[in-house]
Design a protein around this motif. Structure first.
Motif, mmCIF file in Angstrom:
data_model
loop_
_atom_site.group_PDB
_atom_site.id
_atom_site.type_symbol
_atom_site.label_atom_id
_atom_site.label_comp_id
_atom_site.label_asym_id
_atom_site.label_seq_id
_atom_site.Cartn_x
_atom_site.Cartn_y
_atom_site.Cartn_z
ATOM 1 N N VAL A 39 -7.330 -3.522 1.162
ATOM 2 C CA VAL A 39 -6.726 -2.939 2.112
ATOM 3 C C VAL A 39 -7.838 -1.921 2.895
ATOM 4 C CG1 VAL A 39 -4.922 -1.446 3.256
ATOM 5 C CG2 VAL A 39 -4.586 -3.066 1.235
ATOM 6 N N THR A 98 1.021 -1.132 -0.026
ATOM 7 C CA THR A 98 -0.069 0.006 0.021
ATOM 8 C C THR A 98 0.819 1.226 -0.147
ATOM 9 O OG1 THR A 98 0.146 0.016 2.398
ATOM 10 C CG2 THR A 98 -1.872 -1.004 1.206
ATOM 11 N N TYR A 145 -5.507 -6.113 5.865
ATOM 12 C CA TYR A 145 -5.098 -6.782 4.554
ATOM 13 C C TYR A 145 -6.119 -8.076 4.176
ATOM 14 C CZ TYR A 145 -1.228 -3.671 3.989
ATOM 15 O OH TYR A 145 -0.459 -2.453 4.316
#
Length: 524
Positions: A96, A47, A59
């Motif tokens: 995410v 990310t 995640y």
């Protein structure tokens, strides 16, 4: 082949404002090249967040929209698959979620997995063919490993199964051997090749045994086995569903050395061909097959009779007027054929229509034609004399006639030659005697003209000397001239001088009287 693909750049799902914590999410697959079963795969979700943020993020990694792993981490999360399987192939992505509940996701990554074993095949000694009881049998498991992992070939382990049950323990050997096949060994067999956690099975292969010893089938072409000399005949020995056999043919007796043997590689039997059949090949034939070490034989076939006969039982050359001909006369040479008994009932024109007749003189061809069995010489010459034969042929069959010697009539020449020989024998002695006589005469003529030619006095009438020509006729010029003739007178010889004219007459020449006083006496 199967592949893993991944984006070459980060994938942005949206264009967040400066107030958003997460700016991008990317899923990276490693290795990014070809994957094969038992390889390791690492999936990493990365990310991009605002500077100075050190908090936790949620995640998740999904395969085909189903979560396979999740964790709470800061800036990245990795999933390691140590021994990837075919079932691990699919579409992967990661999501995410920030503390505010905002969810962002990556682009998808396609993961494909190639087979470690490209093929596993079970092979029997004779394939799917029937096996005889007590015959040895070898089974081989052939495993083909993916070329990208060929270094692992030596680590493959094999298992042989009958009716899904192992018949031998797993080992590195790819061969299973049955020393003497029994009825109980019949059934469906498979083999398995294993490398790590990957196992691949072969297809099922039947092992079938004959209830009894198999028997070969012998056939002949043309059907019936009857051919003429020079024709081709084929004997075929066949075993249904059998391969790997060597075929043997026997003539007249089964327990003898085979007259022919060859392999039948495709399981459809084998053929023994007599390319130019001869009458000596007439007889009974059998065949059988054998294979393995030691050899296992089938039963003999039923006997089959082959009959090879001469198309021409005889060929005769005849002449229209004997073998001695007069110069200038016409002569016909005819090639007469005697055919096989199976053809004697055919009309004459049909029996000779397909026959090629060849006439030879002193082994050189002088005429050749189909169906025409006569060679015509309209006017025979001395050059036509010689040794003649004819040859009758049809297809591969051929037969020669006897020799015929043609000569010219030379009786007149023989008579003249005979008479000349007789005359020569009669005249030769006479000619020899005449030659001797002639030689003696010539010697007498060579005497000197002045030589005395004596003659005995028989009376008071004097004496005579006859002068003849060379052949008893007139005298020649060489015989003309004076001669001296001695005349004895009172004890003292006197000489008379005479001459000879062309008529052979003598006359006294002047001065030929007695010897004058003082004249020398001529020598005797």
């Amino acid at each position: 082949m199967c592949y893993v693909t991944r984006p070459s750049v980060f994938a942005f799902v949206s264009h967040p404002s400066t107030a958003q914590l997460i700016s991008a999410v990317t899923l990276i697959a490693y290795p990014g090249n070809v994957l094969v079963e038992e390889d390791a795969l690492n999936l990493t979700c990365v990310t991009s967040v605002q500077e100075n943020y050190s908090g936790q993020l949620d995640y998740s990694i999904l395969k085909d929209d189903s979560t396979v792993a999740s964790s709470t981490q800061s800036s990245a999360y990795s999933l390691l698959i140590l021994n990837i399987a075919k079932s691990d192939a699919g579409l992967y992505r990661c999501t995410v979620t920030d503390p505010t509940g905002l969810l962002m996701q990556s682009d998808t990554v396609l993961v494909t997995v190639a087979d470690l074993f490209q093929g596993v095949v079970l092979k029997l000694t004779y394939g799917k063919a029937l096996v005889m009881e007590k015959e040895p049998q070898t089974m081989t498991c052939e495993a083909t490993v993916n070329p990208l992992r060929k270094e692992k070939k030596s680590n493959v382990k094999y298992t042989f199964l009958k009716m899904q049950q192992p018949v031998a323990e797993e080992s590195l050997s790819s061969v299973f051997f049955i020393a003497s096949t029994q009825t109980s060994d019949a059934g469906q067999y498979t083999c398995a090749a294993r490398l790590g956690k990957v196992t691949k099975y072969s297809k099922k292969v039947p092992l079938r045994l004959y209830d009894n010893l198999p028997k070969a089938l012998l056939t002949v072409n043309p059907p019936g086995g009857a051919v003429y000399t020079g024709d081709m005949i084929e004997l075929k020995c066949d075993l249904d569903q059998f391969v790997g056999w060597r075929y043997y043919w026997y003539k007249d007796k089964k327990d003898t050395y085979p007259v022919q043997q060859n392999w039948g590689s495709r399981g459809d039997g084998a053929t023994y061909a007599l390319w130019r059949a001869a009458p000596a090949q007439t007889g009974l034939y059998w065949c059988r097959a054998g294979r393995g070490t030691p050899l296992f034989y089938t039963e003999y076939s039923d006997p089959l009779f082959v009959n090879v006969t001469d198309l021409f039982t005889g060929v005769t050359l005849t002449t229209s007027s004997g073998t001695v001909a007069e110069e200038g006369q016409a002569l016909n040479l005819t090639c007469e054929v005697q055919l096989s008994t199976s053809l004697v009932n055919l009309p004459e024109d049909m029996r000779t229509a397909g026959i090629l007749f060849t006439f030879l003189k002193d082994e050189e061809v002088v005429a050749r034609s189909f169906g025409q069995n006569t060679y015509h010489i309209p006017r025979i010459l001395s050059t036509d004399a010689g040794v003649y034969i004819c040859v009758a042929s049809s297809g591969s069959a051929s037969k020669r006639s006897q020799e015929v010697v043609i000569s010219l009539d030379s009786s007149a020449v023989i008579l003249v030659a005979g008479v000349g020989t007789v005359l020569t024998l009669l005249v030769a002695p006479i000619a020899f005697l005449l030659k001797l006589l002639w030689t003696k005469v010539q010697q007498q003529r060579g005497s000197s003209k002045e030589a005395a030619l004596p003659s005995d006095q028989t009376s008071g009438e004097g004496s005579a000397h006859h002068v003849l020509g060379p052949t008893g006729g007139p005298v020649s010029s060489a015989q003309r001239g004076p001669f001296l003739h001695r005349l004895p007178r009172g004890g003292a010889p006197a000489f008379a001088r005479v001459g000879v004219d062309t008529a052979g007459q003598t006359r006294e020449l002047p001065g030929g009287g007695g010897r004058r006083d003082g004249e020398r006496k001529p020598a005797d």
